[in-house]
Write a protein that holds these residues in place. Structure first.
Motif, PDB file in Angstrom:
ATOM      1  N   GLY A  28     -65.296  64.495   0.685  1.00  0.00           N
ATOM      2  CA  GLY A  28     -64.423  63.363   0.427  1.00  0.00           C
ATOM      3  C   GLY A  28     -63.133  63.812  -0.229  1.00  0.00           C
ATOM      4  O   GLY A  28     -62.927  64.994  -0.474  1.00  0.00           O
ATOM      5  N   GLU A  29     -62.280  62.841  -0.509  1.00  0.00           N
ATOM      6  CA  GLU A  29     -61.009  63.120  -1.171  1.00  0.00           C
ATOM      7  C   GLU A  29     -61.070  62.526  -2.569  1.00  0.00           C
ATOM      8  O   GLU A  29     -61.494  61.383  -2.754  1.00  0.00           O
ATOM      9  N   PHE A  30     -60.673  63.307  -3.546  1.00  0.00           N
ATOM     10  CA  PHE A  30     -60.711  62.904  -4.945  1.00  0.00           C
ATOM     11  C   PHE A  30     -59.288  62.869  -5.480  1.00  0.00           C
ATOM     12  O   PHE A  30     -58.497  63.757  -5.178  1.00  0.00           O
ATOM     13  N   TYR A  31     -58.987  61.854  -6.314  1.00  0.00           N
ATOM     14  CA  TYR A  31     -57.629  61.642  -6.806  1.00  0.00           C
ATOM     15  C   TYR A  31     -57.553  61.880  -8.306  1.00  0.00           C
ATOM     16  O   TYR A  31     -58.412  61.437  -9.062  1.00  0.00           O
ATOM     17  N   TYR A  32     -56.514  62.585  -8.720  1.00  0.00           N
ATOM     18  CA  TYR A  32     -56.271  62.901 -10.122  1.00  0.00           C
ATOM     19  C   TYR A  32     -55.312  61.874 -10.708  1.00  0.00           C
ATOM     20  O   TYR A  32     -54.606  61.177  -9.977  1.00  0.00           O
ATOM     21  N   GLU A  33     -55.264  61.804 -12.029  1.00  0.00           N
ATOM     22  CA  GLU A  33     -54.420  60.829 -12.721  1.00  0.00           C
ATOM     23  C   GLU A  33     -52.943  60.963 -12.372  1.00  0.00           C
ATOM     24  O   GLU A  33     -52.206  59.988 -12.368  1.00  0.00           O
ATOM     25  N   ASP A  34     -52.503  62.183 -12.061  1.00  0.00           N
ATOM     26  CA  ASP A  34     -51.079  62.403 -11.775  1.00  0.00           C
ATOM     27  C   ASP A  34     -50.702  62.103 -10.319  1.00  0.00           C
ATOM     28  O   ASP A  34     -49.574  62.329  -9.906  1.00  0.00           O
ATOM     29  N   GLY A  35     -51.657  61.607  -9.523  1.00  0.00           N
ATOM     30  CA  GLY A  35     -51.376  61.254  -8.138  1.00  0.00           C
ATOM     31  C   GLY A  35     -51.715  62.337  -7.133  1.00  0.00           C
ATOM     32  O   GLY A  35     -51.680  62.090  -5.930  1.00  0.00           O
ATOM     33  N   THR A  36     -52.014  63.548  -7.592  1.00  0.00           N
ATOM     34  CA  THR A  36     -52.427  64.598  -6.660  1.00  0.00           C
ATOM     35  C   THR A  36     -53.843  64.309  -6.176  1.00  0.00           C
ATOM     36  O   THR A  36     -54.570  63.501  -6.773  1.00  0.00           O
ATOM     37  N   SER A  37     -54.222  64.952  -5.094  1.00  0.00           N
ATOM     38  CA  SER A  37     -55.566  64.752  -4.560  1.00  0.00           C
ATOM     39  C   SER A  37     -56.137  66.064  -4.059  1.00  0.00           C
ATOM     40  O   SER A  37     -55.399  67.010  -3.758  1.00  0.00           O
ATOM     41  N   SER A  38     -57.459  66.109  -3.978  1.00  0.00           N
ATOM     42  CA  SER A  38     -58.169  67.269  -3.435  1.00  0.00           C
ATOM     43  C   SER A  38     -59.117  66.815  -2.342  1.00  0.00           C
ATOM     44  O   SER A  38     -59.875  65.861  -2.533  1.00  0.00           O
ATOM     45  N   LYS A  39     -59.055  67.498  -1.217  1.00  0.00           N
ATOM     46  CA  LYS A  39     -60.052  67.318  -0.165  1.00  0.00           C
ATOM     47  C   LYS A  39     -61.148  68.334  -0.465  1.00  0.00           C
ATOM     48  O   LYS A  39     -60.872  69.527  -0.613  1.00  0.00           O
ATOM     49  N   VAL A  40     -62.373  67.841  -0.553  1.00  0.00           N
ATOM     50  CA  VAL A  40     -63.484  68.656  -1.039  1.00  0.00           C
ATOM     51  C   VAL A  40     -64.484  68.920   0.085  1.00  0.00           C
ATOM     52  O   VAL A  40     -64.862  68.005   0.823  1.00  0.00           O
ATOM     53  N   TYR A  41     -64.916  70.181   0.159  1.00  0.00           N
ATOM     54  CA  TYR A  41     -65.888  70.620   1.166  1.00  0.00           C
ATOM     55  C   TYR A  41     -67.031  71.358   0.484  1.00  0.00           C
ATOM     56  O   TYR A  41     -66.815  72.117  -0.452  1.00  0.00           O
ATOM     57  N   VAL A  42     -68.248  71.159   1.013  1.00  0.00           N
ATOM     58  CA  VAL A  42     -69.384  71.985   0.629  1.00  0.00           C
ATOM     59  C   VAL A  42     -69.489  73.076   1.683  1.00  0.00           C
ATOM     60  O   VAL A  42     -69.483  72.794   2.889  1.00  0.00           O
ATOM     61  N   ILE A  43     -69.556  74.312   1.234  1.00  0.00           N
ATOM     62  CA  ILE A  43     -69.661  75.453   2.139  1.00  0.00           C
ATOM     63  C   ILE A  43     -71.114  75.911   2.123  1.00  0.00           C
ATOM     64  O   ILE A  43     -71.626  76.373   1.101  1.00  0.00           O
ATOM     65  N   ASN A  44     -71.785  75.740   3.272  1.00  0.00           N
ATOM     66  CA  ASN A  44     -73.210  76.044   3.385  1.00  0.00           C
ATOM     67  C   ASN A  44     -73.490  77.455   3.893  1.00  0.00           C
ATOM     68  O   ASN A  44     -74.534  78.012   3.593  1.00  0.00           O
ATOM     69  N   GLN A  45     -72.574  77.993   4.670  1.00  0.00           N
ATOM     70  CA  GLN A  45     -72.750  79.346   5.218  1.00  0.00           C
ATOM     71  C   GLN A  45     -71.412  80.070   5.180  1.00  0.00           C
ATOM     72  O   GLN A  45     -70.378  79.484   5.506  1.00  0.00           O
ATOM     73  N   TRP A  46     -71.471  81.353   4.819  1.00  0.00           N
ATOM     74  CA  TRP A  46     -70.274  82.170   4.759  1.00  0.00           C
ATOM     75  C   TRP A  46     -70.642  83.632   4.950  1.00  0.00           C
ATOM     76  O   TRP A  46     -71.802  84.019   4.830  1.00  0.00           O
ATOM     77  N   ARG A  47     -69.632  84.425   5.278  1.00  0.00           N
ATOM     78  CA  ARG A  47     -69.773  85.880   5.363  1.00  0.00           C
ATOM     79  C   ARG A  47     -69.089  86.491   4.165  1.00  0.00           C
ATOM     80  O   ARG A  47     -68.012  86.049   3.760  1.00  0.00           O
ATOM     81  N   GLY A  48     -69.696  87.535   3.628  1.00  0.00           N
ATOM     82  CA  GLY A  48     -69.127  88.228   2.479  1.00  0.00           C
ATOM     83  C   GLY A  48     -69.828  87.815   1.193  1.00  0.00           C
ATOM     84  O   GLY A  48     -70.557  86.827   1.153  1.00  0.00           O
ATOM     85  N   ASN A  49     -69.603  88.610   0.161  1.00  0.00           N
ATOM     86  CA  ASN A  49     -70.155  88.312  -1.155  1.00  0.00           C
ATOM     87  C   ASN A  49     -69.034  87.778  -2.038  1.00  0.00           C
ATOM     88  O   ASN A  49     -68.042  88.475  -2.245  1.00  0.00           O
TER      89      ASN A  49
END
Length: 124
Positions: A68-89
């Motif tokens: 989802g997208e989360f909004y900060y008090e200053d008007g900025t926002s973050s699009k948030v992702y859960v990463i279930n699989q990746w390569r590398g440590n």
């Protein structure tokens, strides 16, 4: 123009990867938060996520889900992702350190706590 951010939350064995930021950072200095960064002009959130996870953690995303997208008090926002699989440590390329957490109270700010709560609520 309002800044937009992307946040990637790695999930492994019921734990979530957070970073401890350096004290000199512009945003959340010295705090424990989820890794992420700015979305560049004309860049999709998915491309920004892939770029930021490579820059911040040295990993390559194989599978992720939009939370989802989360909004900060200053008007900025973050699009948030859960990463279930990746390569590398995952390694702290830009942060002071990394830690696998389980609970919201291990995070320093309310927005990241809300992100984790939403992820947990979705999976229960």
């Amino acid at each position: 123009m309002t800044k937009k951010f992307v946040v990637g939350i790695l999930l492994k064995d019921g734990k979530y990867l957070a970073e401890k930021r350096h004290e000199h950072e512009r945003y959340y200095p010295g705090k424990t938060i989820f890794p992420g960064g700015h979305i560049e002009l004309n860049e999709s959130s998915e491309k920004a996520l892939a770029r930021e996870m490579e820059e911040e953690l040295g990993i390559f995303i194989e599978k992720c889900d939009f939370v989802g997208e989360f909004y900060y008090e200053d008007g900025t926002s973050s699009k948030v992702y859960v990463i279930n699989q990746w390569r590398g440590n995952p390694e702290p390329k830009e942060a002071k350190g990394l830690m696998w957490i389980e609970k919201e109270d291990q995070l320093s700010n309310e927005i990241d706590k809300q992100m984790l709560k939403k992820i947990k609520d979705r999976s229960s």
